[in-house]
Design a protein around this motif. Sequence first.
Motif, mmCIF file in Angstrom:
data_model
loop_
_atom_site.group_PDB
_atom_site.id
_atom_site.type_symbol
_atom_site.label_atom_id
_atom_site.label_comp_id
_atom_site.label_asym_id
_atom_site.label_seq_id
_atom_site.Cartn_x
_atom_site.Cartn_y
_atom_site.Cartn_z
ATOM 1 N N ALA A 71 0.830 -1.210 0.000
ATOM 2 C CA ALA A 71 0.000 0.000 0.000
ATOM 3 C C ALA A 71 0.862 1.257 0.000
ATOM 4 C CB ALA A 71 -0.922 0.001 1.214
ATOM 5 N N THR A 72 1.975 1.216 0.734
ATOM 6 C CA THR A 72 2.881 2.363 0.767
ATOM 7 C C THR A 72 3.454 2.636 -0.611
ATOM 8 O OG1 THR A 72 3.504 2.085 3.086
ATOM 9 C CG2 THR A 72 5.074 3.221 1.674
ATOM 10 N N HIS A 73 3.923 1.603 -1.264
ATOM 11 C CA HIS A 73 4.568 1.800 -2.556
ATOM 12 C C HIS A 73 3.566 2.131 -3.663
ATOM 13 C CE1 HIS A 73 8.040 0.826 -0.406
ATOM 14 N NE2 HIS A 73 7.964 -0.485 -0.481
ATOM 15 N N THR A 74 2.327 1.690 -3.492
ATOM 16 C CA THR A 74 1.285 2.112 -4.435
ATOM 17 C C THR A 74 1.130 3.626 -4.356
ATOM 18 O OG1 THR A 74 0.069 0.017 -4.296
ATOM 19 C CG2 THR A 74 -1.168 1.959 -5.014
ATOM 20 N N GLU A 75 1.090 4.155 -3.145
ATOM 21 C CA GLU A 75 0.968 5.604 -2.969
ATOM 22 C C GLU A 75 2.164 6.323 -3.587
ATOM 23 O OE1 GLU A 75 0.172 6.769 1.039
ATOM 24 O OE2 GLU A 75 -1.526 5.406 1.280
ATOM 25 N N THR A 76 3.340 5.748 -3.401
ATOM 26 C CA THR A 76 4.543 6.350 -3.963
ATOM 27 C C THR A 76 4.497 6.364 -5.492
ATOM 28 O OG1 THR A 76 5.960 5.778 -2.079
ATOM 29 C CG2 THR A 76 7.049 6.073 -4.208
ATOM 30 N N LEU A 77 4.118 5.250 -6.081
ATOM 31 C CA LEU A 77 4.071 5.150 -7.541
ATOM 32 C C LEU A 77 3.181 6.234 -8.143
ATOM 33 C CD1 LEU A 77 3.869 1.277 -7.821
ATOM 34 C CD2 LEU A 77 5.645 2.688 -8.859
ATOM 35 N N PHE A 78 2.033 6.440 -7.564
ATOM 36 C CA PHE A 78 1.120 7.449 -8.096
ATOM 37 C C PHE A 78 1.615 8.861 -7.795
ATOM 38 C CE2 PHE A 78 -1.518 3.823 -8.690
ATOM 39 C CZ PHE A 78 -2.381 4.157 -9.737
ATOM 40 N N ALA A 79 2.281 9.049 -6.663
ATOM 41 C CA ALA A 79 2.787 10.378 -6.307
ATOM 42 C C ALA A 79 3.910 10.828 -7.236
ATOM 43 C CB ALA A 79 3.275 10.377 -4.865
ATOM 44 N N ILE A 80 4.691 9.875 -7.751
ATOM 45 C CA ILE A 80 5.831 10.241 -8.593
ATOM 46 C C ILE A 80 5.496 10.198 -10.081
ATOM 47 C CG2 ILE A 80 7.460 9.412 -6.848
ATOM 48 C CD1 ILE A 80 7.960 6.955 -8.629
ATOM 49 N N GLY A 81 4.233 9.990 -10.406
ATOM 50 C CA GLY A 81 3.836 10.013 -11.809
ATOM 51 C C GLY A 81 3.869 8.683 -12.515
ATOM 52 N N ALA A 82 4.048 7.582 -11.762
ATOM 53 C CA ALA A 82 4.109 6.256 -12.384
ATOM 54 C C ALA A 82 2.748 5.576 -12.430
ATOM 55 C CB ALA A 82 5.102 5.365 -11.632
ATOM 56 N N GLY A 83 1.696 6.272 -12.034
ATOM 57 C CA GLY A 83 0.368 5.685 -12.014
ATOM 58 C C GLY A 83 -0.050 5.024 -13.314
ATOM 59 N N PRO A 84 0.165 5.666 -14.477
ATOM 60 C CA PRO A 84 -0.238 5.052 -15.748
ATOM 61 C C PRO A 84 0.479 3.736 -16.045
ATOM 62 C CG PRO A 84 0.083 7.416 -16.016
ATOM 63 C CD PRO A 84 0.613 7.066 -14.665
ATOM 64 N N GLN A 85 1.594 3.485 -15.359
ATOM 65 C CA GLN A 85 2.339 2.255 -15.585
ATOM 66 C C GLN A 85 1.847 1.110 -14.689
ATOM 67 O OE1 GLN A 85 5.834 5.216 -15.139
ATOM 68 N NE2 GLN A 85 6.819 3.262 -15.592
ATOM 69 N N VAL A 86 1.024 1.429 -13.700
ATOM 70 C CA VAL A 86 0.566 0.430 -12.731
ATOM 71 C C VAL A 86 -0.663 -0.301 -13.262
ATOM 72 C CG1 VAL A 86 -0.269 0.057 -10.381
ATOM 73 C CG2 VAL A 86 1.455 1.816 -10.822
ATOM 74 N N VAL A 87 -0.562 -1.630 -13.373
ATOM 75 C CA VAL A 87 -1.676 -2.423 -13.897
ATOM 76 C C VAL A 87 -2.441 -3.145 -12.801
ATOM 77 C CG1 VAL A 87 -0.626 -2.736 -16.163
ATOM 78 C CG2 VAL A 87 -0.161 -4.414 -14.339
ATOM 79 N N ALA A 88 -1.837 -3.298 -11.623
ATOM 80 C CA ALA A 88 -2.518 -3.986 -10.525
ATOM 81 C C ALA A 88 -1.849 -3.650 -9.204
ATOM 82 C CB ALA A 88 -2.506 -5.499 -10.745
ATOM 83 N N VAL A 89 -2.662 -3.591 -8.146
ATOM 84 C CA VAL A 89 -2.130 -3.376 -6.801
ATOM 85 C C VAL A 89 -2.781 -4.385 -5.858
ATOM 86 C CG1 VAL A 89 -1.772 -0.917 -7.246
ATOM 87 C CG2 VAL A 89 -3.882 -1.658 -6.135
ATOM 88 N N ASP A 90 -2.243 -4.506 -4.671
ATOM 89 C CA ASP A 90 -2.764 -5.488 -3.725
ATOM 90 C C ASP A 90 -4.072 -5.021 -3.087
ATOM 91 O OD1 ASP A 90 -1.158 -3.496 -2.206
ATOM 92 O OD2 ASP A 90 -1.864 -4.691 -0.521
ATOM 93 N N ASP A 91 -4.699 -5.917 -2.353
ATOM 94 C CA ASP A 91 -6.024 -5.638 -1.782
ATOM 95 C C ASP A 91 -5.998 -4.657 -0.619
ATOM 96 O OD1 ASP A 91 -4.779 -7.292 0.020
ATOM 97 O OD2 ASP A 91 -6.303 -8.866 -0.026
ATOM 98 N N GLN A 92 -4.813 -4.279 -0.150
ATOM 99 C CA GLN A 92 -4.711 -3.289 0.927
ATOM 100 C C GLN A 92 -4.449 -1.885 0.395
ATOM 101 O OE1 GLN A 92 -5.318 -4.165 4.247
ATOM 102 N NE2 GLN A 92 -5.929 -6.043 3.178
ATOM 103 N N SER A 93 -4.156 -1.766 -0.866
ATOM 104 C CA SER A 93 -3.874 -0.457 -1.466
ATOM 105 C C SER A 93 -5.186 0.284 -1.708
ATOM 106 C CB SER A 93 -3.105 -0.630 -2.788
ATOM 107 O OG SER A 93 -1.799 -1.115 -2.550
ATOM 108 N N ASN A 94 -5.456 1.284 -0.888
ATOM 109 C CA ASN A 94 -6.717 2.015 -0.984
ATOM 110 C C ASN A 94 -6.526 3.492 -1.321
ATOM 111 O OD1 ASN A 94 -5.613 2.857 1.414
ATOM 112 N ND2 ASN A 94 -7.261 2.075 2.709
ATOM 113 N N HIS A 95 -5.298 3.865 -1.668
ATOM 114 C CA HIS A 95 -5.012 5.260 -2.035
ATOM 115 C C HIS A 95 -3.920 5.262 -3.092
ATOM 116 C CE1 HIS A 95 -4.771 9.636 -1.393
ATOM 117 N NE2 HIS A 95 -3.489 9.470 -1.636
ATOM 118 N N PRO A 96 -4.130 6.057 -4.160
ATOM 119 C CA PRO A 96 -5.317 6.858 -4.456
ATOM 120 C C PRO A 96 -6.466 6.000 -4.964
ATOM 121 C CG PRO A 96 -3.773 7.030 -6.250
ATOM 122 C CD PRO A 96 -3.067 6.222 -5.184
ATOM 123 N N ALA A 97 -7.633 6.626 -5.081
ATOM 124 C CA ALA A 97 -8.836 5.879 -5.469
ATOM 125 C C ALA A 97 -8.711 5.249 -6.848
ATOM 126 C CB ALA A 97 -10.050 6.814 -5.428
#
Length: 318
Positions: A71-97
Amino acid sequence: MRPRRTALAGAMLGTLILAGCGQTGTTATPSAAPSASSAPASAAGFPVTVEAGNGKVTLAKKPERIVSLSATHTETLFAIGAGPQVVAVDDQSNHPAEAPKTDLSGFKPNVEAIVAQKPDLVIVSNDIDQIVAELGKVNVPVLLEPAATKLDEAYEEIAEIGVATGNKAKADEVVSGMKTAMDKLAAEAPKDKKLTYYHELDQTPYAATSKTFIGQVYSLFGLTNIADKAPDQAGGYPKLSAEFVAQADPDMIFLGDVKCCQQSKDTLAKRPGWKGLSAIKNDQVIQLDDDLASRWGPRVVQLAESIGAAVAKAGAKG
């Protein structure tokens, strides 16, 4: 090479226990990387080598299918602009929506389910069930970034993820902004009040000492942690008795078990011997966001802001 970090991060009624060992630097080597003028933007700067918790990880090209099991690294990925590269996250990743949430588990990782996402990079915070080696067997690069034990480690992990995903400039910008914000909050804190506090992980009650990641965040505000005098430090997360907390009578109580366990000033007052605690009588029980209190990514600034506001309020009353 820096020492490889290990983490004791795990679920404790929804709260991650943060632990690990030291680290030193981020290594990025653009060996034989094509020049920006002759390569598309997505390829510029690659290959790179990042030295993470699982040693040196080399990525031949910019990853376009990232799976985050933290969940921490999901938040980091989106904060640094890597969101479009993310295809899946774990079931605890609730941010960003907008994170592409799945039923993948970071606590019980399933190799087949992860591989089904066709990732070219998987980011984890724990090497549970030797997931790093298991994914390595099917040639899936894994970046192990364990739970940070101090702010510098959190900053470093963000920088490493930035390098690994081709978002170094934005990651550096995020880290710089975090440092500036944290320094400002610490400088503004009324440290002359000598306030004591208790941070609750769950209602057992487990606490966190000053040697933990979150304990060091509190230290920025000049607070004294009652858990530091617990007879059994338990790796920085001692289980306190109700009597210990009552005797210590902290000026402030911070709750990291609000969403998971519905704790509040009212529930604390019902515990044996706690009704007369100074923090309860003086309305100095602060309900934190469980997620902010258990993660070490970019939103740690928001956690610090909550703590800073509470300390300022308490200082004004003092």
